[in-house]
Design an enzyme around this catalytic site. Structure first.
Site, PDB file in Angstrom:
ATOM      1  N   GLY A 378       0.843  -1.191   0.000  1.00 35.15           N
ATOM      2  CA  GLY A 378       0.000   0.000   0.000  1.00 35.15           C
ATOM      3  C   GLY A 378       0.871   1.231   0.000  1.00 35.15           C
ATOM      4  O   GLY A 378       2.071   1.145   0.278  1.00 35.15           O
ATOM      5  N   GLY A 381       2.243   5.753   4.338  1.00 35.57           N
ATOM      6  CA  GLY A 381       1.304   6.420   5.241  1.00 35.57           C
ATOM      7  C   GLY A 381      -0.050   5.741   5.315  1.00 35.57           C
ATOM      8  O   GLY A 381      -0.954   6.222   5.999  1.00 35.57           O
ATOM      9  N   GLY A 383      -0.765   2.923   6.711  1.00 34.83           N
ATOM     10  CA  GLY A 383      -0.997   2.277   8.012  1.00 34.83           C
ATOM     11  C   GLY A 383      -0.353   0.903   8.117  1.00 34.83           C
ATOM     12  O   GLY A 383      -0.646   0.150   9.049  1.00 34.83           O
ATOM     13  N   LYS A 384       0.546   0.577   7.204  1.00 31.55           N
ATOM     14  CA  LYS A 384       1.153  -0.764   7.183  1.00 31.55           C
ATOM     15  C   LYS A 384       1.985  -1.020   8.443  1.00 31.55           C
ATOM     16  O   LYS A 384       1.841  -2.055   9.105  1.00 31.55           O
ATOM     17  CB  LYS A 384       2.037  -0.929   5.933  1.00 31.55           C
ATOM     18  N   SER A 385       2.863  -0.062   8.778  1.00 32.12           N
ATOM     19  CA  SER A 385       3.708  -0.253   9.970  1.00 32.12           C
ATOM     20  C   SER A 385       2.861  -0.302  11.229  1.00 32.12           C
ATOM     21  O   SER A 385       3.172  -1.009  12.176  1.00 32.12           O
ATOM     22  CB  SER A 385       4.719   0.882  10.093  1.00 32.12           C
ATOM     23  N   GLU A 504       9.455  -3.965   6.304  1.00 31.29           N
ATOM     24  CA  GLU A 504      10.492  -3.451   5.402  1.00 31.29           C
ATOM     25  C   GLU A 504      11.869  -3.821   5.915  1.00 31.29           C
ATOM     26  O   GLU A 504      12.793  -3.002   5.926  1.00 31.29           O
ATOM     27  CB  GLU A 504      10.354  -1.936   5.239  1.00 31.29           C
TER      28      GLU A 504
HETATM   29  P1  ADP Z   1       2.950   3.071   6.396  1.00 28.12           P
HETATM   30  O1  ADP Z   1       3.716   2.052   7.147  1.00 28.12           O
HETATM   31  O2  ADP Z   1       1.895   2.490   5.522  1.00 28.12           O
HETATM   32  O3  ADP Z   1       3.815   4.024   5.649  1.00 28.12           O
HETATM   33  P2  ADP Z   1       2.295   4.075   9.006  1.00 28.12           P
HETATM   34  O4  ADP Z   1       1.626   2.940   9.683  1.00 28.12           O
HETATM   35  O5  ADP Z   1       3.710   4.317   9.325  1.00 28.12           O
HETATM   36  O6  ADP Z   1       2.123   3.936   7.431  1.00 28.12           O
HETATM   37  O7  ADP Z   1       1.503   5.404   9.298  1.00 28.12           O
HETATM   38  C1  ADP Z   1       0.096   5.484   9.240  1.00 28.12           C
HETATM   39  C2  ADP Z   1      -0.319   6.878   9.716  1.00 28.12           C
HETATM   40  O8  ADP Z   1       0.020   7.031  11.090  1.00 28.12           O
HETATM   41  C3  ADP Z   1       0.366   7.980   8.964  1.00 28.12           C
HETATM   42  O9  ADP Z   1      -0.578   9.012   8.785  1.00 28.12           O
HETATM   43  C4  ADP Z   1       1.445   8.445   9.910  1.00 28.12           C
HETATM   44  O10 ADP Z   1       1.686   9.811   9.748  1.00 28.12           O
HETATM   45  C5  ADP Z   1       0.851   8.162  11.256  1.00 28.12           C
HETATM   46  N1  ADP Z   1       1.894   7.808  12.222  1.00 28.12           N
HETATM   47  C6  ADP Z   1       2.792   6.817  12.119  1.00 28.12           C
HETATM   48  N2  ADP Z   1       3.592   6.753  13.206  1.00 28.12           N
HETATM   49  C7  ADP Z   1       3.184   7.740  14.017  1.00 28.12           C
HETATM   50  C8  ADP Z   1       3.598   8.203  15.309  1.00 28.12           C
HETATM   51  N3  ADP Z   1       4.583   7.626  15.983  1.00 28.12           N
HETATM   52  N4  ADP Z   1       2.948   9.253  15.833  1.00 28.12           N
HETATM   53  C9  ADP Z   1       1.926   9.845  15.164  1.00 28.12           C
HETATM   54  N5  ADP Z   1       1.491   9.467  13.975  1.00 28.12           N
HETATM   55  C10 ADP Z   1       2.095   8.427  13.388  1.00 28.12           C
END
Ligand code: ADP
Length: 580
Positions: A378, A381, A383-385, A504
């Site tokens: 995806g 941003g 929400g994968k992580s 990743e």
């Molecule tokens: P992906 O892994 O798909 O790139 P993330 O799961 O990292 O996406 O992020 C999903 C959303 O949560 C994004 O909008 C990101 O900005 C927000 N986000 C991620 N980590 C944090 C954090 N530690 N504090 C606040 N917002 C976060």
């Protein structure tokens, strides 16, 4: 600076009562030694007091026509008291340092253990800066205090108390005279501490601001020159230096004021006692010996009193540091006691957001089937992580459930959870230690063969060639990102959990080798449930199943072929990636 302040607010700080309790705990933990120190110091102070008291006896004895032998005997006792005092205070000092050293170690171990036991999500929330300061700088401040100034001040404090008690024993009225200066002294000390703590903080802030301005001007010298900002930067530097100077002077003024008050109170105390003793002596209410003893004892009060007062600031700062350290201990950690039945990991209708922020996952469900290789793709941003963090039990969902074997992942004891579920991200930490020590973290009972096999399986031939005794770390053998990642992946293979989440995990490895490492890892993890967050669609093709995430929702779910045939989001991403 702003970030630091924001995160600092998130960790609790202990109040005065809690700090006192923490201090008492430190004392109680080494009770035997603390009592030993107290007894030795008190006895030493007793000897100090014995000298003027015996001297008083001699004075009276001479008046009363004592024999030479008797006078010699008491003088001999005086010499003995000095010698015993010397030995006792040495022993006390030694015991005091031992006590301080151990208490400092205990404090350090306690806070590190606490931090290591905190849920990862809580540690991240607190910010490394604040936790780092508390576990390093604050612990050092308190440890130095316990080790160095603590014993000195404790001796001085006990001596002061014993000296005052002695004045009462010599003559209660003279004791009261000596005590007259104590209330104003305490008031002055309190007032000084109140004003000085703020002044010290302001001075330190001004110093770091000045340093920042200077280094910014230096670092940006070219920009400054290009934009002709020299004059402005110079003025900014002057202004900061000026502030620093003013604050420094304020601290100095407060100190001078306080120490002058201290000096005058010392003098005043002596004058009162000398005057009262003299008056009583001439009126016949007091023997000359008693007067001499009382005056000599009073003379001695000034030194230890000053020794305590000089250290007040240090102690105030120590208390502030202890409040911050104890704050870490106050963080409440929910006990995690749930025991999973089996290794079925799933998210059901979870919503989640960071801190007080908005939801980033919206009623998302994901159920990796046991033994399958599920790839989550995806846009950035999406929400994968976050999904990976919920699955690994680092964060808990706001609503919905993240469960392993039927119980909430966040309720399972971390050791138990890590035996079953391991998350590997791009952040790999290699400890300054041998390769063996770095690997065996994953499975403390693993033998060398298992470690080497783990390395082979992630294609880390270089590590096998170097040998398990190789010291790793920046000063020994620095590792590239790719090498560090291989060590992290080898740990996973060695730990051999039922479920592996790779966020990743091979992102830092160059694409060509990443393919090899991934293939090796896939082989090594065959039979395990693998959930891989993929940044490259390459990895998706070989997956058993692909879940496509967009804006916190799973929008597609199926095999590569199914999703391509459906011609949806994944199809679009795939074609774009293929460059069609
Ligand atoms: P992906 O892994 O798909 O790139 P993330 O799961 O990292 O996406 O992020 C999903 C959303 O949560 C994004 O909008 C990101 O900005 C927000 N986000 C991620 N980590 C944090 C954090 N530690 N504090 C606040 N917002 C976060």
């Amino acid at each position: 600076m702003g970030a630091d302040v924001a995160t600092a607010a998130r960790l609790p700080i202990a109040d005065a009562r809690q700090v006192r309790r923490a201090f008492m705990r430190l004392l109680a933990a080494d009770r035997g030694r603390a009592i030993q120190v107290l007894v030795l110091y008190t006895l030493a102070a007793g000897c100090t007091v014995a000298v003027p008291m015996l001297l008083g006896r001699v004075v009276d004895g001479i008046g009363a026509g004592w024999s030479i032998e008797r006078i010699n005997l008491v003088c001999g006792l005086i010499v003995a008291a000095v010698a015993v005092q010397f030995v006792l205070s040495r022993l006390g000092r030694r015991a005091g340092y031992r006590f301080g050293e151990r208490a400092a170690a205990r404090l350090r171990e306690g806070v590190v253990t606490k931090v290591l036991g905190l849920p990862l999500g809580r540690v991240e929330q607190a910010g490394r800066g604040d936790l780092g300061t508390r576990t390093a700088a604050d612990v050092n401040t308190v440890a130095d205090l316990l080790r160095d100034n603590g014993p000195t001040v404790a001796t001085a404090l006990i001596e002061v108390v014993v000296l005052y008690v002695a004045t009462f024993l010599i003559d209660p009225l003279l004791g009261l005279c000596a005590l007259v200066t104590v209330p104003p002294l305490l008031l002055a000390a309190r007032r000084y501490l109140r004003r000085a703590s703020g002044a010290f903080l302001a001075q330190r802030a001004a110093m770091s601001e000045a340093a920042e301005t200077l280094s910014a001007s230096g670092a940006g010298a070219r920009t400054v020159a290009a934009l002709r900002l020299q004059q402005e930067r110079r003025e900014a530097g002057h202004a900061r230096a000026e502030t620093m100077y003013r604050r420094f002077m304020r601290v100095l003024r407060l100190q001078i004021e306080f120490f002058l008050v201290l000096l005058w109170l010392n003098r005043f105390q002596l004058v009162i006692v000398v005057a009262a003793a003299g008056l009583w002596y001439f009126q016949g209410g007091l023997s000359l010996g008693t007067a001499v003893a009382a005056i000599t004892v009073t003379v001695r009060i000034a030194n230890p009193t000053n020794a305590v007062m000089v250290q007040l600031n240090e102690f105030q700062q120590g208390a502030a540091s202890l409040a911050r350290i104890e704050g870490v201990n106050l963080i409440h950690v929910e006990p995690r006691t749930a025991v999973p039945e089996g290794n079925d990991l799933r998210l059901d209708a979870v919503t989640f957001g960071y801190g007080d922020g908005p939801d980033v996952l919206h009623g998302l469900s994901l159920h990796p089937r046991p033994g399958e290789r599920l790839v989550v793709v995806g846009p950035s941003g999406a929400g994968k992580s976050t999904i990976a963090r919920l699955l690994a039990g680092i964060d808990r969902p706001r609503t919905g459930t993240a469960t392993l074997g039927g119980v909430p992942v966040g309720d399972i004891a971390v050791e138990e959870l890590r035996r079953r579920v391991v998350l590997v991200t791009q952040e790999h930490y290699v400890f300054t230690a041998t390769l063996r020590e770095n690997l065996v973290l994953a499975a403390p009972d693993a033998d060398d063969d298992r470690l080497v096999e783990g390395l082979r399986r992630v294609d880390a031939g270089w590590a096998v060639a170097a040998g398990l005794d190789t010291m790793l770390g920046p000063e020994h053998r620095p590792l590239s990102t790719a090498e560090a990642q291989q060590i992290a992946l080898a740990r996973v293979v060695i730990a051999d959990p039922a479920i592996v989440i790779l966020d990743e995990a091979t992102a830092g490895i160059d694409p060509a080798s990443a393919g090899n490492v991934e293939a090796a890892l896939a082989a090594a993890l065959a039979g395990r449930t693998v959930i891989a967050i993929a940044h490259q669609l390459q990895a998706a093709r070989s997956a058993d199943r692909i879940a496509v995430v967009e804006r916190g929702r799973i929008v597609e779910d199926g095999t590569h072929e199914e999703l391509l045939a459906a011609g949806g989001v994944y199809g679009g991403l795939w074609h774009a990636w293929q460059g069609d």
